[in-house]
Design a protein around this motif. Structure first.
Motif, PDB file in Angstrom:
ATOM      1  N   SER A 247      35.540  22.852  53.071  1.00  0.00           N
ATOM      2  CA  SER A 247      35.765  23.737  53.413  1.00  0.00           C
ATOM      3  C   SER A 247      34.867  24.603  55.253  1.00  0.00           C
TER       4      SER A 247
ATOM      5  N   LYS B 250      39.413  27.380  47.962  1.00  0.00           N
ATOM      6  CA  LYS B 250      40.203  28.605  47.167  1.00  0.00           C
ATOM      7  C   LYS B 250      39.256  28.978  46.948  1.00  0.00           C
TER       8      LYS B 250
ATOM      9  N   ASP C 127      37.589  31.186  49.553  1.00  0.00           N
ATOM     10  CA  ASP C 127      38.107  32.216  50.171  1.00  0.00           C
ATOM     11  C   ASP C 127      38.228  33.516  49.774  1.00  0.00           C
ATOM     12  N   GLU C 128      38.102  33.137  47.891  1.00  0.00           N
ATOM     13  CA  GLU C 128      37.883  34.731  46.843  1.00  0.00           C
ATOM     14  C   GLU C 128      36.736  35.347  47.228  1.00  0.00           C
TER      15      GLU C 128
ATOM     16  N   LYS D  36      34.764  35.766  49.675  1.00  0.00           N
ATOM     17  CA  LYS D  36      34.993  36.274  50.542  1.00  0.00           C
ATOM     18  C   LYS D  36      35.044  37.741  51.041  1.00  0.00           C
ATOM     19  N   LYS D  37      35.857  37.528  50.085  1.00  0.00           N
ATOM     20  CA  LYS D  37      36.488  39.089  50.212  1.00  0.00           C
ATOM     21  C   LYS D  37      36.290  39.932  49.149  1.00  0.00           C
TER      22      LYS D  37
END
Length: 211
Positions: free
Chosen positions: A104, A134, A137-138, A140-141
């Motif tokens: 990533s 993936k 990515d989650e 980081k939220k």
């Protein structure tokens, strides 16, 4: 500090436990089943990651997630396992350090192309890298989780030597002065426990390589 290592029976997990113990930390190895190869000074909690509750993790200043799985059908667990941990640590002060992947990492300053998206990335590793990306990515939220994600260099060598030295980068693939992107599991463990002690990358991903 009190440190818990989830997935402590894996190659990376074992070295993380060993490194943390060598520095005098109070370490608990969280494993699914008994393992006689764990460091003798580590406490052991036998429990599946997906069954962990906040009550299990509350005593620890730092929780290191070294969960890993490699069979094709189980790869989505990289996403669901991290979601489970962030759900139970949401709004809590405990820190979550994640053993990440290199796929990533970005290969350009614009952060539009990841290593996994490049033509030379091995096809056999793409499903793993994509699932781990993936999950990141989650992660980081998760604004209410005290997380840190550590990506290794491209060449992550299980049997490499422990040099005791490493260089740090951010979101992009990191190369040393010789143009190589590599690090041993042992040096990676040093970097992870350094982060546990210093908390320099809260809510950030960073990467390390051996010079």
């Amino acid at each position: 500090m009190k440190i818990a290592v989830i997935g402590a029976s894996g190659k990376t997990g074992k070295l993380l436990v060993k490194e943390a113990i060598s520095r005098g930390h109070d370490v608990t190895a969280i494993v699914r089943k008994p393992n006689q190869h764990l460091a003798p000074k580590a406490a052991v909690l036998i429990k599946d990651l997906f069954e962990l509750t906040y009550a299990d993790l509350k005593p620890y200043d730092v929780i290191i997630d070294a969960f890993g799985t490699w069979t094709l059908e189980s790869l989505p667990l990289h996403q669901t396992s991290l979601k489970h941990l962030t759900d139970i640590l949401s709004g809590k002060a405990n820190r979550l350090l994640v053993v990440g992947g290199a796929g990533s990492l970005y290969v350009n300053p614009q952060h539009s192309i990841r290593l996994v998206d490049t033509p030379d990335f091995p096809d056999e590793f793409k499903p793993l890298a994509i699932n781990m990306a993936k999950a990141l990515d989650e992660l980081k939220k998760c604004e209410d989780v005290q997380w840190t994600y550590l990506s290794p260099a491209i060449e992550f060598n299980a049997n490499g030597e422990r040099t005791g030295h490493y260089i740090m980068g951010g979101e992009e693939v990191l190369f040393n002065s010789k143009g190589k992107s590599q690090i041993s599991y042992a040096d990676y463990a040093i970097a992870m426990i350094d982060e546990a002690e210093t908390a320099k990358h809260i809510k950030q991903r960073f990467t390390v390589a051996t010079e």
